[in-house]
Motif scaffolding. Structure first.
Motif, PDB file in Angstrom:
ATOM      1  N   LEU A   1       0.800  -1.220   0.000  1.00 29.23           N
ATOM      2  CA  LEU A   1       0.000   0.000   0.000  1.00 29.23           C
ATOM      3  C   LEU A   1       0.839   1.279   0.000  1.00 29.23           C
ATOM      4  N   PRO A   2       1.857   1.413   0.846  1.00 34.88           N
ATOM      5  CA  PRO A   2       2.677   2.632   0.768  1.00 34.88           C
ATOM      6  C   PRO A   2       3.362   2.802  -0.587  1.00 34.88           C
ATOM      7  N   PHE A   3       3.828   1.697  -1.142  1.00 28.95           N
ATOM      8  CA  PHE A   3       4.468   1.758  -2.458  1.00 28.95           C
ATOM      9  C   PHE A   3       3.469   2.216  -3.518  1.00 28.95           C
ATOM     10  N   LEU A   4       2.251   1.695  -3.465  1.00 30.89           N
ATOM     11  CA  LEU A   4       1.225   2.090  -4.432  1.00 30.89           C
ATOM     12  C   LEU A   4       0.843   3.561  -4.276  1.00 30.89           C
ATOM     13  N   ILE A   5       0.775   4.042  -3.039  1.00 29.44           N
ATOM     14  CA  ILE A   5       0.448   5.450  -2.801  1.00 29.44           C
ATOM     15  C   ILE A   5       1.524   6.354  -3.392  1.00 29.44           C
ATOM     16  N   VAL A   6       2.788   5.993  -3.156  1.00 29.76           N
ATOM     17  CA  VAL A   6       3.894   6.779  -3.705  1.00 29.76           C
ATOM     18  C   VAL A   6       3.888   6.710  -5.234  1.00 29.76           C
ATOM     19  N   LEU A   7       3.624   5.532  -5.785  1.00 25.16           N
ATOM     20  CA  LEU A   7       3.584   5.371  -7.244  1.00 25.16           C
ATOM     21  C   LEU A   7       2.461   6.207  -7.864  1.00 25.16           C
ATOM     22  N   VAL A   8       1.287   6.165  -7.276  1.00 23.39           N
ATOM     23  CA  VAL A   8       0.156   6.940  -7.799  1.00 23.39           C
ATOM     24  C   VAL A   8       0.437   8.434  -7.690  1.00 23.39           C
ATOM     25  N   ALA A   9       0.966   8.879  -6.539  1.00 21.75           N
ATOM     26  CA  ALA A   9       1.283  10.303  -6.372  1.00 21.75           C
ATOM     27  C   ALA A   9       2.335  10.748  -7.376  1.00 21.75           C
ATOM     28  N   THR A  10       3.338   9.904  -7.625  1.00 19.23           N
ATOM     29  CA  THR A  10       4.376  10.238  -8.593  1.00 19.23           C
ATOM     30  C   THR A  10       3.798  10.329 -10.001  1.00 19.23           C
ATOM     31  N   LEU A  11       2.957   9.391 -10.368  1.00 15.93           N
ATOM     32  CA  LEU A  11       2.346   9.420 -11.704  1.00 15.93           C
ATOM     33  C   LEU A  11       1.430  10.628 -11.877  1.00 15.93           C
ATOM     34  N   LEU A  12       0.636  10.924 -10.859  1.00 15.87           N
ATOM     35  CA  LEU A  12      -0.240  12.101 -10.944  1.00 15.87           C
ATOM     36  C   LEU A  12       0.569  13.387 -11.081  1.00 15.87           C
ATOM     37  N   ALA A  13       1.617  13.512 -10.282  1.00 17.44           N
ATOM     38  CA  ALA A  13       2.451  14.714 -10.346  1.00 17.44           C
ATOM     39  C   ALA A  13       3.151  14.815 -11.696  1.00 17.44           C
ATOM     40  N   LEU A  14       3.637  13.681 -12.207  1.00 15.29           N
ATOM     41  CA  LEU A  14       4.324  13.683 -13.499  1.00 15.29           C
ATOM     42  C   LEU A  14       3.373  14.067 -14.631  1.00 15.29           C
ATOM     43  N   ILE A  15       2.188  13.487 -14.642  1.00 15.49           N
ATOM     44  CA  ILE A  15       1.204  13.814 -15.681  1.00 15.49           C
ATOM     45  C   ILE A  15       0.785  15.274 -15.574  1.00 15.49           C
ATOM     46  N   ASP A  16       0.559  15.753 -14.351  1.00 11.63           N
ATOM     47  CA  ASP A  16       0.163  17.144 -14.157  1.00 11.63           C
ATOM     48  C   ASP A  16       1.268  18.095 -14.614  1.00 11.63           C
ATOM     49  N   CYS A  17       2.509  17.768 -14.300  1.00 14.69           N
ATOM     50  CA  CYS A  17       3.632  18.612 -14.707  1.00 14.69           C
ATOM     51  C   CYS A  17       3.779  18.641 -16.226  1.00 14.69           C
ATOM     52  N   LEU A  18       3.707  17.481 -16.839  1.00 14.06           N
ATOM     53  CA  LEU A  18       3.881  17.416 -18.289  1.00 14.06           C
ATOM     54  C   LEU A  18       2.733  18.067 -19.051  1.00 14.06           C
ATOM     55  N   SER A  19       1.547  18.085 -18.472  1.00 11.61           N
ATOM     56  CA  SER A  19       0.410  18.685 -19.169  1.00 11.61           C
ATOM     57  C   SER A  19       0.249  20.176 -18.866  1.00 11.61           C
ATOM     58  N   SER A  20       1.038  20.713 -17.939  1.00 15.36           N
ATOM     59  CA  SER A  20       0.956  22.143 -17.614  1.00 15.36           C
ATOM     60  C   SER A  20       1.712  22.963 -18.654  1.00 15.36           C
ATOM     61  N   GLU A  21       1.224  24.173 -18.886  1.00 17.92           N
ATOM     62  CA  GLU A  21       1.913  25.079 -19.805  1.00 17.92           C
ATOM     63  C   GLU A  21       3.247  25.507 -19.185  1.00 17.92           C
ATOM     64  N   ARG A  22       4.251  25.607 -20.021  1.00 13.29           N
ATOM     65  CA  ARG A  22       5.599  25.931 -19.557  1.00 13.29           C
ATOM     66  C   ARG A  22       5.655  27.257 -18.802  1.00 13.29           C
ATOM     67  N   GLU A  23       4.931  28.272 -19.274  1.00 18.28           N
ATOM     68  CA  GLU A  23       5.004  29.588 -18.633  1.00 18.28           C
ATOM     69  C   GLU A  23       4.186  29.672 -17.348  1.00 18.28           C
ATOM     70  N   ASP A  24       3.306  28.696 -17.105  1.00 13.73           N
ATOM     71  CA  ASP A  24       2.487  28.721 -15.893  1.00 13.73           C
ATOM     72  C   ASP A  24       3.154  28.042 -14.703  1.00 13.73           C
ATOM     73  N   ILE A  25       4.164  27.239 -14.952  1.00 11.39           N
ATOM     74  CA  ILE A  25       4.820  26.494 -13.882  1.00 11.39           C
ATOM     75  C   ILE A  25       5.634  27.442 -13.011  1.00 11.39           C
ATOM     76  N   ARG A  26       5.485  27.276 -11.702  1.00 12.61           N
ATOM     77  CA  ARG A  26       6.169  28.171 -10.762  1.00 12.61           C
ATOM     78  C   ARG A  26       7.511  27.586 -10.316  1.00 12.61           C
ATOM     79  N   GLY A  27       8.417  28.457  -9.962  1.00  6.14           N
ATOM     80  CA  GLY A  27       9.658  28.071  -9.300  1.00  6.14           C
ATOM     81  C   GLY A  27      10.788  27.662 -10.213  1.00  6.14           C
ATOM     82  N   LEU A  28      10.688  26.513 -10.813  1.00  5.03           N
ATOM     83  CA  LEU A  28      11.777  25.942 -11.609  1.00  5.03           C
ATOM     84  C   LEU A  28      11.281  25.636 -13.024  1.00  5.03           C
ATOM     85  N   PRO A  29      12.216  25.424 -13.951  1.00 12.52           N
ATOM     86  CA  PRO A  29      11.804  25.028 -15.304  1.00 12.52           C
ATOM     87  C   PRO A  29      11.123  23.653 -15.297  1.00 12.52           C
ATOM     88  N   LYS A  30      10.343  23.412 -16.295  1.00 15.92           N
ATOM     89  CA  LYS A  30       9.571  22.170 -16.398  1.00 15.92           C
ATOM     90  C   LYS A  30      10.462  20.929 -16.358  1.00 15.92           C
TER      91      LYS A  30
END
Length: 119
Positions: free
Chosen positions: A5-34
């Protein structure tokens, strides 16, 4: 299953964050480059996705308001059926044609039929 279960939670969170990052517009991302955010999400398992959701993800309130970093407002792209200017443009020409056609149909219905003189 309890150990996975902890591994699955980390995997799902990583996939969600990765998909969200890749689908965000480059100029809208805060802090660091995409690209840097993608590397952080992939290489730092727990902290990377959490950091993305709190520090790198575009702020949804700014997106809804259409405000860019410089304070200028950005014109939102809308579908034609949601664009008032587009609807006004088709409304005038099409409405005139429709109204004219409706008037001619009503006149045809009001005329007495020559086939049935008794009515």
């Amino acid at each position: 299953m309890g150990r996975a279960l902890p591994f699955l939670i980390v995997l799902v969170a990583t996939l969600l964050a990765l998909i969200d990052c890749l689908s965000s517009e480059r100029e809208d991302i805060r802090g660091l480059p995409k690209t840097v955010w993608v590397l952080i999400i992939l290489l730092v398992p727990v902290i990377g996705p959490v950091a993305w959701f709190f520090a790198g993800r575009p702020v949804s309130l700014e997106q809804r308001a259409g405000v860019v970093a410089g304070g200028r407002s950005r014109k939102k792209v809308t579908a034609p059926d949601d664009d008032p200017d587009f609807l006004r443009g088709i409304d005038t020409a099409q409405s005139r044609r429709d109204a004219e056609l409706l008037r001619s149909w009503e006149e045809d219905l009001k005329r007495p039929d020559d086939d049935n003189p008794g009515k």
